[in-house]
Enzyme design. Structure first.
Site, PDB file in Angstrom:
ATOM      1  N   SER A 245       0.851  -1.188   0.000  1.00 52.28           N
ATOM      2  CA  SER A 245       0.000   0.000   0.000  1.00 52.28           C
ATOM      3  C   SER A 245       0.890   1.242   0.000  1.00 52.28           C
ATOM      4  CB  SER A 245      -0.889   0.007   1.244  1.00 52.28           C
ATOM      5  OG  SER A 245      -0.106   0.367   2.361  1.00 52.28           O
ATOM      6  N   LYS A 246       0.232   2.388   0.000  1.00 48.95           N
ATOM      7  CA  LYS A 246       0.958   3.662  -0.072  1.00 48.95           C
ATOM      8  C   LYS A 246       2.017   3.780   1.020  1.00 48.95           C
ATOM      9  CE  LYS A 246      -1.601   6.803  -2.862  1.00 48.95           C
ATOM     10  NZ  LYS A 246      -3.056   6.653  -2.897  1.00 48.95           N
ATOM     11  N   ARG A 247       1.765   3.120   2.155  1.00 46.72           N
ATOM     12  CA  ARG A 247       2.747   3.185   3.247  1.00 46.72           C
ATOM     13  C   ARG A 247       4.113   2.682   2.793  1.00 46.72           C
ATOM     14  NH1 ARG A 247       2.094  -0.540   6.650  1.00 46.72           N
ATOM     15  NH2 ARG A 247       0.437  -1.584   5.538  1.00 46.72           N
TER      16      ARG A 247
END
Ligand code: GLU
Length: 490
Positions: A245-247
């Site tokens: 994910s964006k993390r």
């Protein structure tokens, strides 16, 4: 006769194309190309609140960039509303689906009741067989029906090409809604009707769709359509083993494109996420992938997105390109970094030499601008670390050495690597110093950095005039630069 291979990639245009989505698209594309089948593109744009035309364009752009060409016209799911609804109606007529007049709050109450009694709630089909008059009366009360598919008793069993046999008790699948009370089709209906009409033979998609598949199978059967084969691809995790994910940083293909990744490297890297090649080869050209890729070699366990490997592979693909092509690709990154003007003519031989010197050191196209900026401007900052290491310890002596180099270079008639090397060798012998005591300060003066391509080669590529100028400039700036570097050190 085996069914002709027709696969589809069905992205929803709700944002930039995610790595996971591109991975699904790529496996469909590789499978189609390997099997000499067709790769179809369907834009699933029925979620009008989240779909946007610019995201559709972004999908086309990225697929084109990745070289994933599609066959036949693009299908827009939103344009097929009538087909979706008419199929639902025909299922109602055939008694395979029914209008359900329960209000949401009534269903919720039933579910809670069942839960309290330790049962699971399945629709009791109370409205499945009502008469037209009863229906009219219910509508008169202001109830608007949804359409539900009847799930038969028994089990749903299918053989997934990757996961193996999957078996689900049908009592765990409720008669699910295929048309909402406002008359719009649900995702499940739209997908299956489209897959049937597009004659899709294999559905290759992420493992998060498995539960959908157990529902979709009932729709295919209700529609009397031939079942496609299913293959559910493994999930992609970040290095911390959580879903990518964006993390984890950049998760859309276009971010990698903009960071200087090559399409062939993206294709190569994504192809290895879940596909076990059978040996330890990791570098694959597109042509090799199209020949060797096999769905039967895709494993089911999760796969990890290893950014270092991605970078390494990108470097390998950079190394595989001729200088000419690399220059064309790297140039926009130099323009973006403000090193050269857009459309500014650059001497072709010079560009080829620069790229030739940098290619082994660059893992992305953006690296060419970072590592090779000094080839295009002498207006660079001297890296304080390099200054402290190679100038600050004995600034006066370094200045003298830079002065000698300037004088000797000025005298050279032929400015080639042998001649330049000889200058350094002669000076160090004459002064009883190590060659490194000339080489390192000189590199700082010419490039601002302490590491980079072979010094003698870069000197020759820069040329005599530029080198002499930069040595001269370094002499002038040295005292102040040394002082600044000391302050920077705190
Ligand atoms: N549009 C769906 C998605 O982006 C794909 C549906 C499918 O492959 O069946 O997840």
């Amino acid at each position: 006769m085996p069914r002709p291979v027709r696969v589809r990639f069905a992205p929803s245009p709700t944002g930039l194309l995610h790595i996971g989505s591109a991975h699904t698209g790529l496996f469909n594309w590789l499978f189609a190309r390997k099997e000499k089948g067709r790769f179809l593109l369907r834009i699933e744009d029925t979620d009008t609140a989240r779909s946007r035309p610019e995201w559709v364009d972004a999908i086309f752009e990225v697929l084109e960039w990745m070289g994933m060409d599609w066959d036949e016209e693009v299908v827009y799911q939103s344009s097929r509303f009538e087909q979706h609804i008419s199929r639902a109606e025909s299922l109602v007529e055939a008694g395979k689906a029914y209008r359900c007049y329960y209000l949401p709050e009534e269903l919720e109450a039933r579910r809670k009741e069942a839960l309290a009694e330790g049962r699971s709630w399945r629709n009791d089909r109370r409205y499945a067989d009502i008469t037209a008059a009863e229906a009219e009366a219910l509508e008169g009360e202001g109830r608007k029906p949804v359409i539900r598919l009847k799930i038969p008793d028994g089990k749903t069993v299918f053989k997934d090409r990757i996961l193996g046999e999957i078996e689900v008790e049908n009592e765990t699948i409720d008669d699910f809604v295929i048309v909402r009370s406002n008359g719009t089709p649900l995702y499940h209906l739209a997908v299956v009707v489209d897959d049937v009409d597009m004659d899709v033979s294999h559905i290759i998609r992420g493992i998060d769709h498995v539960t959908n598949t157990t529902k979709h199978i009932h729709l295919f059967q209700a529609l009397d359509a031939e079942l496609p084969e299913f293959a559910h691809l493994p999930s992609i995790l970040g290095e911390d083993k959580k879903k990518l994910s964006k993390r984890h940083g950049a998760v859309s293909v276009s971010e990698y494109r903009d960071a200087g990744y090559l399409p062939d490297a993206v294709v190569n890297f994504l192809s290895l996420l879940g596909w076990q090649t059978g040996d330890d080869q990791e570098f694959f050209t597109r042509a090799e992938l199209m020949q060797r890729f096999s769905l039967d070699q895709v494993h089911k366990r999760d796969t990890v997105f290893d950014l270092r490997k991605f970078e390494w592979l990108n470097g390998q693909h950079i190394m595989a390109l001729p200088n000419e092509e690399l220059w064309t690709l790297a140039k926009p990154f130099m323009v973006r970094a403000g090193l050269i003007g857009d459309g500014q003519p650059i001497d072709h031989d010079y560009a080829m030499e620069v790229v030739g010197l940098l290619r082994e050191r660059c893992r992305t196209l953006a690296d060419f601008a970072v590592q090779g900026g000094f080839f295009f401007t002498d207006d660079f900052d001297y890296n304080p670390k390099a200054v402290r290491k190679h100038w600050s310890k004995e600034p006066d002596a370094v200045a003298v050495r830079i002065g000698w180099l300037r004088d000797e270079f000025t005298k050279l008639a032929s400015f080639d690597t042998e001649a330049v090397e000889e200058v350094v060798r002669n000076l160090s012998e004459r002064e009883g110093l190590k060659a490194a005591q000339f080489i390192h300060p000189c590199r700082v003066a010419l490039t601002g950095e302490m590491a980079g391509p072979s010094l003698f080669h870069l000197i020759v590529v820069l040329g005599k005039e530029a080198c002499v100028d930069r040595l001269e400039k370094a002499l002038v700036r040295l005292p102040e630069v040394v002082e600044q570097a000391a302050i920077g050190q705190g």
